[in-house]
Design an enzyme around this catalytic site. Structure first.
Site, mmCIF file in Angstrom:
data_model
loop_
_atom_site.group_PDB
_atom_site.id
_atom_site.type_symbol
_atom_site.label_atom_id
_atom_site.label_comp_id
_atom_site.label_asym_id
_atom_site.label_seq_id
_atom_site.Cartn_x
_atom_site.Cartn_y
_atom_site.Cartn_z
ATOM 1 N N GLU A 87 4.383 -6.969 4.136
ATOM 2 C CA GLU A 87 4.454 -6.506 2.747
ATOM 3 C C GLU A 87 3.195 -5.754 2.344
ATOM 4 O OE1 GLU A 87 7.040 -6.168 0.867
ATOM 5 O OE2 GLU A 87 7.342 -8.002 -0.296
ATOM 6 N N THR A 109 4.546 -0.925 -7.447
ATOM 7 C CA THR A 109 4.185 -2.334 -7.583
ATOM 8 C C THR A 109 2.843 -2.470 -8.307
ATOM 9 O OG1 THR A 109 5.416 -2.867 -5.584
ATOM 10 C CG2 THR A 109 3.848 -4.498 -6.344
#
Lengths: 306, 306
Positions: free
Chosen positions: B126, B181
């Site tokens: 990630e 994000t």
């Protein structure tokens, strides 16, 4: 309709670490008993406990007074309270009397209140003791088992705890300040970091999942509070030792019980609870403080006596 | 040992409202497929998706690279990614590729990793996409179902969701910023009030109890977030209408899916999911935004294909 009724309600522990103002658990450690008797008029209180007997200063009295007004009860009511839950030690003492009074008035006058309404009525009595209303202890004491309190509007989720859950409560023999709840709330920060809130939320949701899935180990091992415990622990002599000792003796988690100063250790069937109790007492002794230890289990809620 | 393996991993939704950085739920809305093939040396990536193919910039690539180093794998690995989870829309796209890659490398090289180790490996990928590691999406995508993530040390609680749970995801057709994000995290306050944290904690613990006790209604009706949603909703055109419309059409709860901009509505078997989907689309249309709606259920985790 009967003339008289007696209801017994259990002690309770609030917060369970990270579940501040949300979690409650009924404990069979102590019980209060409230007997209501119809009389011609007024509200009179008698008790064997060292608590106020003016109805507006007494949690059971305030519950009865509020119920009389709200449900237009014309009879007078005599209240007798057998006080067994130690007052001011974070064991839900005022809540136990309030819970017993709420269930008693509901049954005596056949009000037919549902769970949330009973908790709300019991909570209205807490104002006499805590100054503000928090439903965690009363919800546990009225309904029994583990409760999750949701406010605005009040709605309580009740979960039956696993049979294997065991607790040990250590109640230290210290002098509790008169306005203990306010004092112990005043040390808690009003602003916290998002990071700490995430840590507590992950622990609290694990505890809730543990209760709902009947996993005692998940409950105990998820008790971890980075917000309230660090702010309050200095108010409990020897807290760090009590906690460390309990964990060493086999407790899976340790928390301040409600606003303290009692400390509660969680474990499960098969653990040596006597050893955990002794370890906690030793922890308090290291701070020159005596304590009473009570090994207990989750309790049912307020019930009418025979 | 085989020369080649294909693993399919589901999309996921993180947060579910109040469970920011803690909750994840695997959804059968979309799936990524990752095929690993042994080769002489190096890591090469091919894909039909619009994603980076340099191993350190690709979540699956980074997982394979980290696994090669950590587990001393000498073979080279060819990675082929069939990209089906839309990237950058809060549907756990990078996590799905990472999860599939982690499970694939574990099986191909018979590493025998346990659940937490698989989640940790997938999470290490990630970093290529989100810049920081959050385990909510990868945990859901690896393990399936509902997950509660506990950090430091990483430990994931996995709960099988109730069969009756239904969701509708609305993915708006808007241009997502490159560093979405980071952008969507930057609007969230770093300090919050204790009061708000208590509100979110009571909702989140109710959601966890809902999953653990198999109560779809408790899950949906507990989705309420007073911290992250107010800070992020301005980034989603028409969010207030989408939410209002979905609730009117029978959804029990509505949340931003992960960091958005997708919106997810929760309901249960028996609800008219087509009507909820149409209501959400109408909400986005009110802000001149088209969307794709997908009616879905919880998914199992990453699985080896055929």
């Amino acid at each position: 309709m009967p003339d008289k009724i007696t209801v017994k309600a259990p002690s309770s522990t609030a917060n369970l670490g990270p579940g501040f103002d949300v979690f409650g658990l009924a404990l069979n450690a102590f019980h209060d008993e409230v007997t209501l008797t119809r009389q011609d008029s007024g509200i009179n209180i008698t008790t064997d406990g060292n608590i106020p007997t003016r109805p507006t200063d007494n949690t059971a009295g305030l519950v009865v007074k509020n119920a009389k007004r709200k449900f237009k009860i014309r009879d007078g009511i005599k209240i007798d309270i057998k006080k067994r839950v130690p007052a001011g030690f974070g064991m839900g003492s005022s809540a136990a009397s309030a819970a017993a009074a709420a269930v008693a008035v509901d049954r005596l006058f056949e009000l037919g209140l549902d769970s949330d309404a009973l908790v709300e009525l019991a909570g209205s009595g807490e104002k006499a003791s805590a100054g503000t209303i928090h439903y965690d202890n009363v919800a546990a004491s009225v309904l029994g088992g583990f409760v999750i309190v949701r406010d605005n509007p009040l709605s309580v989720i009740r979960i039956k705890p696993p049979q294997s859950l065991r607790m040990c409560v250590a109640v230290p023999s210290i002098t509790v300040p008169k306005k203990k709840t306010q004092a112990s709330r005043s040390v808690i920060p009003t602003m916290i970091s998002l990071k700490d809130s995430i840590t507590n939320l992950s622990s609290a949701t694990s505890i809730a999942a543990g209760f709902a899935s009947g996993d005692s180990h998940m409950i105990g091992s998820s008790i971890r509070d980075v917000i309230v415990e660090p702010a309050r622990q200095h108010m409990i002599p020897g807290f760090a030792s009590v906690k460390r000792n309990a964990l060493k003796a086999g407790a899976t988690g340790v928390a301040i019980s409600g606003a303290g100063p009692s400390v509660i250790a969680f474990s499960e069937k098969g653990a040596d609870m006597d050893e955990i109790a002794a370890a906690m007492a030793k922890g308090f002794a290291s701070a020159k403080t005596r304590c009473q230890t009570i090994i207990c289990k989750p309790s049912v809620g307020a019930i009418v006596r025979g």
